[in-house]
Design a protein around this motif. Sequence first.
Motif, PDB file in Angstrom:
ATOM      1  N   ARG A 137       0.803  -1.162  -0.078  1.00 24.74           N
ATOM      2  CA  ARG A 137      -0.023   0.201   0.017  1.00 24.74           C
ATOM      3  C   ARG A 137       1.033   1.197   0.026  1.00 24.74           C
ATOM      4  NH1 ARG A 137      -4.038  -0.720   4.259  1.00 24.74           N
ATOM      5  NH2 ARG A 137      -2.132  -0.169   5.454  1.00 24.74           N
ATOM      6  N   TYR A 138       1.973   1.358   0.718  1.00 22.71           N
ATOM      7  CA  TYR A 138       2.781   2.264   0.576  1.00 22.71           C
ATOM      8  C   TYR A 138       3.270   2.656  -0.814  1.00 22.71           C
ATOM      9  CZ  TYR A 138       6.751   5.148   1.995  1.00 22.71           C
ATOM     10  OH  TYR A 138       7.213   5.894   2.341  1.00 22.71           O
ATOM     11  N   ASP A 139       4.002   1.576  -1.047  1.00 19.29           N
ATOM     12  CA  ASP A 139       4.912   1.571  -2.329  1.00 19.29           C
ATOM     13  C   ASP A 139       3.556   1.775  -3.219  1.00 19.29           C
ATOM     14  OD1 ASP A 139       6.992   0.405  -1.601  1.00 19.29           O
ATOM     15  OD2 ASP A 139       6.994  -1.582  -2.446  1.00 19.29           O
ATOM     16  N   ALA A 140       2.709   1.337  -3.185  1.00 20.73           N
ATOM     17  CA  ALA A 140       1.546   2.348  -4.626  1.00 20.73           C
ATOM     18  C   ALA A 140       1.459   3.454  -4.213  1.00 20.73           C
ATOM     19  CB  ALA A 140      -0.109   1.444  -4.346  1.00 20.73           C
ATOM     20  N   HIS A 141       0.747   4.112  -3.136  1.00 19.13           N
ATOM     21  CA  HIS A 141       1.097   5.539  -2.527  1.00 19.13           C
ATOM     22  C   HIS A 141       2.403   6.287  -2.936  1.00 19.13           C
ATOM     23  CE1 HIS A 141       0.135   9.079  -0.409  1.00 19.13           C
ATOM     24  NE2 HIS A 141       1.143   8.854   0.051  1.00 19.13           N
ATOM     25  N   ARG A 142       3.556   5.499  -3.311  1.00 19.29           N
ATOM     26  CA  ARG A 142       4.628   5.867  -3.251  1.00 19.29           C
ATOM     27  C   ARG A 142       4.471   6.882  -4.872  1.00 19.29           C
ATOM     28  NH1 ARG A 142       5.609  10.253  -1.403  1.00 19.29           N
ATOM     29  NH2 ARG A 142       7.990  10.559  -1.727  1.00 19.29           N
ATOM     30  N   ARG A 143       4.530   5.713  -5.456  1.00 21.09           N
ATOM     31  CA  ARG A 143       4.162   6.187  -6.871  1.00 21.09           C
ATOM     32  C   ARG A 143       2.991   6.375  -7.600  1.00 21.09           C
ATOM     33  NH1 ARG A 143       5.142  -0.130  -5.970  1.00 21.09           N
ATOM     34  NH2 ARG A 143       2.622  -0.785  -6.647  1.00 21.09           N
ATOM     35  N   LYS A 144       2.425   6.391  -6.954  1.00 18.13           N
ATOM     36  CA  LYS A 144       0.948   8.094  -7.380  1.00 18.13           C
ATOM     37  C   LYS A 144       1.461   8.602  -7.424  1.00 18.13           C
ATOM     38  CE  LYS A 144      -4.109   8.842  -6.127  1.00 18.13           C
ATOM     39  NZ  LYS A 144      -4.978   8.979  -5.492  1.00 18.13           N
ATOM     40  N   GLN A 145       1.753   8.999  -5.710  1.00 17.97           N
ATOM     41  CA  GLN A 145       2.671  10.697  -5.265  1.00 17.97           C
ATOM     42  C   GLN A 145       3.999  10.906  -6.636  1.00 17.97           C
ATOM     43  OE1 GLN A 145       1.493  12.945  -4.007  1.00 17.97           O
ATOM     44  NE2 GLN A 145      -0.638  11.831  -3.478  1.00 17.97           N
ATOM     45  N   ALA A 146       5.027   9.945  -7.249  1.00 15.69           N
ATOM     46  CA  ALA A 146       5.673   9.562  -8.340  1.00 15.69           C
ATOM     47  C   ALA A 146       5.267  10.597  -9.862  1.00 15.69           C
ATOM     48  CB  ALA A 146       6.784   9.152  -8.462  1.00 15.69           C
ATOM     49  N   ARG A 147       4.246   9.869  -9.826  1.00 19.06           N
ATOM     50  CA  ARG A 147       3.463  10.397 -11.057  1.00 19.06           C
ATOM     51  C   ARG A 147       2.937  11.281 -11.528  1.00 19.06           C
ATOM     52  NH1 ARG A 147       1.086   5.307 -11.017  1.00 19.06           N
ATOM     53  NH2 ARG A 147      -0.923   5.740 -10.236  1.00 19.06           N
ATOM     54  N   ILE A 148       1.542  11.529 -10.181  1.00 20.37           N
ATOM     55  CA  ILE A 148       1.177  12.770  -9.946  1.00 20.37           C
ATOM     56  C   ILE A 148       2.793  14.082 -10.261  1.00 20.37           C
ATOM     57  CG2 ILE A 148       0.660  15.088  -8.564  1.00 20.37           C
ATOM     58  CD1 ILE A 148      -1.432  12.184  -7.647  1.00 20.37           C
ATOM     59  N   TRP A 149       4.166  13.772  -9.481  1.00 21.84           N
ATOM     60  CA  TRP A 149       4.931  14.455  -9.509  1.00 21.84           C
ATOM     61  C   TRP A 149       4.630  14.726 -11.124  1.00 21.84           C
ATOM     62  CZ3 TRP A 149       6.731  18.881  -6.933  1.00 21.84           C
ATOM     63  CH2 TRP A 149       8.077  19.492  -7.575  1.00 21.84           C
ATOM     64  N   ALA A 150       5.918  13.733 -11.949  1.00 21.68           N
ATOM     65  CA  ALA A 150       5.686  13.641 -13.132  1.00 21.68           C
ATOM     66  C   ALA A 150       4.892  14.160 -14.069  1.00 21.68           C
ATOM     67  CB  ALA A 150       6.895  12.053 -13.507  1.00 21.68           C
ATOM     68  N   ASP A 151       3.375  14.324 -14.162  1.00 14.38           N
ATOM     69  CA  ASP A 151       3.028  14.931 -14.664  1.00 14.38           C
ATOM     70  C   ASP A 151       2.605  15.725 -14.908  1.00 14.38           C
ATOM     71  OD1 ASP A 151       2.440  12.464 -15.925  1.00 14.38           O
ATOM     72  OD2 ASP A 151       0.662  11.651 -14.535  1.00 14.38           O
ATOM     73  N   ARG A 152       2.814  16.872 -13.650  1.00 16.96           N
ATOM     74  CA  ARG A 152       2.947  18.175 -13.169  1.00 16.96           C
ATOM     75  C   ARG A 152       4.074  19.446 -14.671  1.00 16.96           C
ATOM     76  NH1 ARG A 152       1.423  20.841  -9.493  1.00 16.96           N
ATOM     77  NH2 ARG A 152       3.536  22.565  -8.703  1.00 16.96           N
ATOM     78  N   ASP A 153       3.498  20.513 -15.168  1.00 17.91           N
ATOM     79  CA  ASP A 153       4.221  21.445 -15.275  1.00 17.91           C
ATOM     80  C   ASP A 153       4.872  22.229 -14.804  1.00 17.91           C
ATOM     81  OD1 ASP A 153       2.939  20.724 -17.951  1.00 17.91           O
ATOM     82  OD2 ASP A 153       1.878  22.271 -17.558  1.00 17.91           O
ATOM     83  N   ASN A 154       4.658  22.773 -13.469  1.00 19.42           N
ATOM     84  CA  ASN A 154       5.310  23.350 -12.870  1.00 19.42           C
ATOM     85  C   ASN A 154       5.639  22.319 -12.155  1.00 19.42           C
ATOM     86  OD1 ASN A 154       6.825  24.631 -11.296  1.00 19.42           O
ATOM     87  ND2 ASN A 154       4.766  26.375 -10.497  1.00 19.42           N
ATOM     88  N   GLN A 155       7.284  22.323 -12.065  1.00 16.45           N
ATOM     89  CA  GLN A 155       8.087  21.230 -11.130  1.00 16.45           C
ATOM     90  C   GLN A 155       8.654  22.071  -9.762  1.00 16.45           C
ATOM     91  OE1 GLN A 155       9.599  17.943 -12.542  1.00 16.45           O
ATOM     92  NE2 GLN A 155       7.886  17.215 -13.746  1.00 16.45           N
ATOM     93  N   GLN A 156       8.969  22.786  -9.979  1.00 21.66           N
ATOM     94  CA  GLN A 156       9.607  24.053  -9.137  1.00 21.66           C
ATOM     95  C   GLN A 156       8.735  23.888  -7.339  1.00 21.66           C
ATOM     96  OE1 GLN A 156      12.417  24.886  -9.241  1.00 21.66           O
ATOM     97  NE2 GLN A 156      12.839  24.304 -12.052  1.00 21.66           N
ATOM     98  N   HIS A 157       8.038  24.034  -7.497  1.00 22.92           N
ATOM     99  CA  HIS A 157       6.994  23.990  -6.322  1.00 22.92           C
ATOM    100  C   HIS A 157       5.744  22.309  -6.068  1.00 22.92           C
ATOM    101  CE1 HIS A 157       4.038  25.757  -2.959  1.00 22.92           C
ATOM    102  NE2 HIS A 157       3.117  25.040  -3.853  1.00 22.92           N
TER     103      HIS A 157
END
Length: 135
Positions: free
Chosen positions: A100-120
């Motif tokens: 469950r923790y690994d799935a949460h971390r992968r989801k957060q990483a995917r959200i972060w990678a899809d963002r345009d603004n990676q500075q904030h």
Amino acid sequence: MGLDREIAQSEGRVHRAMHRLRGFLHHHPVLLWCYRIIVSVVGAVLILMGLVMLITPGPGWLFIFMGLGLWGTEFHWAHRLNLWSKSKVLGIWHRAQEKRYDAHRRKQARIWADRDNQQHYCPSGCHISQPVRPE
């Protein structure tokens, strides 16, 4: 209290009271014999109720472990089986938490990678603006 500490904690008021009761019963063989019969019957009823609740709605595994725990006060094999099953259940619980923790971390990483603004990074996305371009 964590699940590990709760299972590891074996000494308590009930445990001490049962120890005193067993000490009293060793001096009265007829009462000890009656006690063992009652423990055997109640443990069997709990286990049978748990088996029925595995098929029907209800906390089946809880009743099975309660019956094994009760039998474990009189039968050494039931005590060993109860300890073995608790260790297996804890292992499964820890693996499920890790997944469950690994799935949460992968989801957060995917959200972060899809963002345009990676500075904030803002988890709620409430004040995300376009990337700031240096002037």
